[in-house]
Design an enzyme around this catalytic site. Structure first.
Site, PDB file in Angstrom:
ATOM      1  CB  CYS A 113      -0.944  -0.003   1.184  1.00  0.00           C
ATOM      2  SG  CYS A 113      -1.864  -1.539   1.323  1.00  0.00           S
ATOM      3  CG  HIS A 249      -2.896   3.135   2.655  1.00  0.00           C
ATOM      4  ND1 HIS A 249      -3.681   2.899   1.549  1.00  0.00           N
ATOM      5  CD2 HIS A 249      -2.890   1.965   3.372  1.00  0.00           C
ATOM      6  CE1 HIS A 249      -4.130   1.647   1.590  1.00  0.00           C
ATOM      7  NE2 HIS A 249      -3.654   1.067   2.678  1.00  0.00           N
ATOM      8  CG  ASN A 279      -6.695  -1.093   2.021  1.00  0.00           C
ATOM      9  OD1 ASN A 279      -6.042  -0.672   1.072  1.00  0.00           O
ATOM     10  ND2 ASN A 279      -6.126  -1.618   3.090  1.00  0.00           N
TER      11      ASN A 279
HETATM   12  N1  COA Z   1     -18.378  -8.298  10.705  1.00  0.00           N
HETATM   13  C1  COA Z   1     -18.802  -8.468  11.964  1.00  0.00           C
HETATM   14  N2  COA Z   1     -17.983  -8.751  12.986  1.00  0.00           N
HETATM   15  C2  COA Z   1     -16.673  -8.858  12.696  1.00  0.00           C
HETATM   16  C3  COA Z   1     -16.160  -8.692  11.406  1.00  0.00           C
HETATM   17  C4  COA Z   1     -17.079  -8.400  10.388  1.00  0.00           C
HETATM   18  N3  COA Z   1     -16.687  -8.229   9.101  1.00  0.00           N
HETATM   19  N4  COA Z   1     -14.822  -8.857  11.442  1.00  0.00           N
HETATM   20  C5  COA Z   1     -14.508  -9.117  12.713  1.00  0.00           C
HETATM   21  N5  COA Z   1     -15.623  -9.132  13.475  1.00  0.00           N
HETATM   22  C6  COA Z   1     -15.740  -9.362  14.895  1.00  0.00           C
HETATM   23  C7  COA Z   1     -14.587 -10.153  15.475  1.00  0.00           C
HETATM   24  O1  COA Z   1     -14.753 -11.535  15.286  1.00  0.00           O
HETATM   25  C8  COA Z   1     -14.615  -9.743  16.920  1.00  0.00           C
HETATM   26  O2  COA Z   1     -15.611 -10.494  17.581  1.00  0.00           O
HETATM   27  P1  COA Z   1     -15.342 -11.060  19.054  1.00  0.00           P
HETATM   28  O3  COA Z   1     -15.159  -9.827  19.909  1.00  0.00           O
HETATM   29  O4  COA Z   1     -16.575 -11.828  19.352  1.00  0.00           O
HETATM   30  O5  COA Z   1     -14.101 -11.890  18.958  1.00  0.00           O
HETATM   31  C9  COA Z   1     -15.093  -8.298  16.863  1.00  0.00           C
HETATM   32  O6  COA Z   1     -15.719  -8.126  15.578  1.00  0.00           O
HETATM   33  C10 COA Z   1     -13.979  -7.288  16.988  1.00  0.00           C
HETATM   34  O7  COA Z   1     -12.924  -7.714  16.149  1.00  0.00           O
HETATM   35  P2  COA Z   1     -11.585  -6.940  16.054  1.00  0.00           P
HETATM   36  O8  COA Z   1     -10.601  -7.729  15.276  1.00  0.00           O
HETATM   37  O9  COA Z   1     -11.206  -6.472  17.433  1.00  0.00           O
HETATM   38  O10 COA Z   1     -12.048  -5.683  15.216  1.00  0.00           O
HETATM   39  P3  COA Z   1     -11.236  -4.394  14.904  1.00  0.00           P
HETATM   40  O11 COA Z   1     -11.936  -3.255  15.505  1.00  0.00           O
HETATM   41  O12 COA Z   1      -9.768  -4.563  15.185  1.00  0.00           O
HETATM   42  O13 COA Z   1     -11.415  -4.305  13.329  1.00  0.00           O
HETATM   43  C11 COA Z   1     -10.131  -4.602  11.316  1.00  0.00           C
HETATM   44  C12 COA Z   1     -10.856  -5.298  12.494  1.00  0.00           C
HETATM   45  C13 COA Z   1      -9.507  -5.663  10.445  1.00  0.00           C
HETATM   46  C14 COA Z   1     -11.177  -3.830  10.531  1.00  0.00           C
HETATM   47  C15 COA Z   1      -9.066  -3.623  11.889  1.00  0.00           C
HETATM   48  O14 COA Z   1      -8.269  -4.301  12.832  1.00  0.00           O
HETATM   49  C16 COA Z   1      -8.188  -3.043  10.821  1.00  0.00           C
HETATM   50  O15 COA Z   1      -8.639  -2.329   9.953  1.00  0.00           O
HETATM   51  N6  COA Z   1      -6.875  -3.303  10.894  1.00  0.00           N
HETATM   52  C17 COA Z   1      -5.931  -2.798   9.931  1.00  0.00           C
HETATM   53  C18 COA Z   1      -5.947  -3.717   8.751  1.00  0.00           C
HETATM   54  C19 COA Z   1      -5.317  -3.068   7.564  1.00  0.00           C
HETATM   55  O16 COA Z   1      -5.387  -1.885   7.414  1.00  0.00           O
HETATM   56  N7  COA Z   1      -4.741  -3.875   6.693  1.00  0.00           N
HETATM   57  C20 COA Z   1      -4.164  -3.407   5.492  1.00  0.00           C
HETATM   58  C21 COA Z   1      -3.066  -2.449   5.773  1.00  0.00           C
HETATM   59  S1  COA Z   1      -2.523  -1.697   4.348  1.00  0.00           S
END
Ligand code: COA
Length: 322
Positions: A113, A249, A279
């Site tokens: 990215c 980004h 993204n």
């Molecule tokens: N829909 C509903 N629930 C979801 C879900 C979805 N699509 N994805 C995850 N969950 C759930 C999880 O299972 C978790 O449930 P639990 O508490 O029962 O275990 C809960 O939501 C919270 O999950 P969590 O991983 O803590 O969410 P988050 O707030 O960290 O969001 C991302 C997850 C992936 C959106 C976030 O971590 C993120 O954007 N990270 C950066 C990733 C990124 O940018 N990657 C590319 C970089 S260039």
């Protein structure tokens, strides 16, 4: 020799995918996706619409929107992508062939990215060296082809798109001091493997799909990007007050908000493409620039801080004068 971005454009495929699409294939909701990521919809390339083809579409937009610009004399093409149609020939050489640009050097680069900014930095260096005068820099991705549609923590994030900037010599410096860096120890926290089964001595999946440790990437991004924004400003003897806009980004709106909060910069001046396109990896910065330009926000002479980060984990930043 100084350099500048003389024109910039972006293209997103026609096919709109809103959050209800995912409600049908995984356990999720529009409410969860919007509140946890800021993404309302994204675009997916059509069947047969390749990464090099969307680069060409972005170039056609660049030419249509900038009547004074042509491809005559383009002497180098850089395509930053993690989702090339094939490893060889390069996307850049496919673009060269379709657009019939004779005698242009062509390379693809891969910095996930952060790729578009890495491409700009390479182009700036080539202009400074005096070896090249007219360089097309692309950030282009068809991430939908490499997304694990059964993984609800990642499939909702990604979209397809392409951006292109034309880099040429300038009398005054307009791509100012830049910054790059990497922490390869986070390799396994964001990967896409077709062949390898091990990264940093740890097992990875060899399924041609993107895998990530979202929480780790999120925390690393906020910490690293906030530090680098400050470092880049210091290198240029500037403060946040000297900037008109920041384009970070578009990975997740909450990352952008956290960085804005950490450095003390207003969210209204953070330009994003996350709500409309998700993204889009290396395409997200030119897509955000293009949206803001169409909205009449970006004016000639504006100073913008651009910062990309992604798989590696790696980052790159630049301050540019429009
Ligand atoms: N829909 C509903 N629930 C979801 C879900 C979805 N699509 N994805 C995850 N969950 C759930 C999880 O299972 C978790 O449930 P639990 O508490 O029962 O275990 C809960 O939501 C919270 O999950 P969590 O991983 O803590 O969410 P988050 O707030 O960290 O969001 C991302 C997850 C992936 C959106 C976030 O971590 C993120 O954007 N990270 C950066 C990733 C990124 O940018 N990657 C590319 C970089 S260039």
């Amino acid at each position: 020799m100084n350099s500048q971005i003389t024109a910039i454009a972006a293209y997103a495929p026609e096919k709109r995918i809103d959050n209800t699409y995912f409600e049908k294939i995984i356990e999720t909701s529009d409410e969860w996706i919007v509140s946890r990521t800021g993404i309302k919809e994204r675009r997916f390339a059509a069947e047969g619409e390749s990464t090099s083809a969307i680069c060409v579409k972005a170039t056609e937009k660049l030419l249509n929107e900038n009547p004074g610009v042509d491809l005559e004399g383009v002497d180098f093409i850089i395509v930053a992508t993690t989702t090339a149609d094939q490893v060889m020939p390069s996307m850049a050489s496919q673009v060269q062939n379709t657009l019939q640009i004779p005698n242009a050097g062509c390379i693809d680069i891969m910095a996930a990215c952060a790729g578009f900014i890495y491409g700009l930095i390479l182009a700036k260096g080539m202009v400074a060296a005096g070896t090249h005068k007219k360089i097309l820099v692309y950030g282009a991705e068809c991430l939908s082809r490499f997304t694990d549609m059964t993984d609800r923590t990642s499939c909702i994030l990604f979209g397809d798109g392409a951006g292109v900037a034309l880099v040429e010599p300038s009398e005054t410096p307009k791509i100012l001091q830049t910054i790059t860096g990497t922490d390869g120890s986070y390799g396994k926290d964001l990967y896409l493997s077709q062949t390898a089964t091990v990264v940093n001595g740890e097992e990875i999946k060899r399924d041609g799909k993107i895998h990530q440790n979202g929480k780790v990437v999120f925390k690393w991004a906020v910490r690293t990007i906030a530090q680098n924004a400050g470092e880049l400003l210091r290198k240029n003897n500037m403060t946040l007050d000297d900037l008109d806009w920041i384009i970070l980004h578009s990975a997740n709106l909450r990352i952008i908000e956290a960085v804005a909060n950490e450095i003390g910069y207003p969210m209204e001046k953070m330009l994003t493409s996350i709500a409309q396109f998700g993204n889009t990896s290396s395409a997200s910065i030119p897509l955000a620039w293009d949206l803001a330009r169409q909205a009449g926000k970006i004016k000639k002479g504006n100073k913008m801080l651009l910062l990309g980060f992604g798989g590696g984990l790696t980052y790159a930043g630049a301050i540019v004068v429009v």
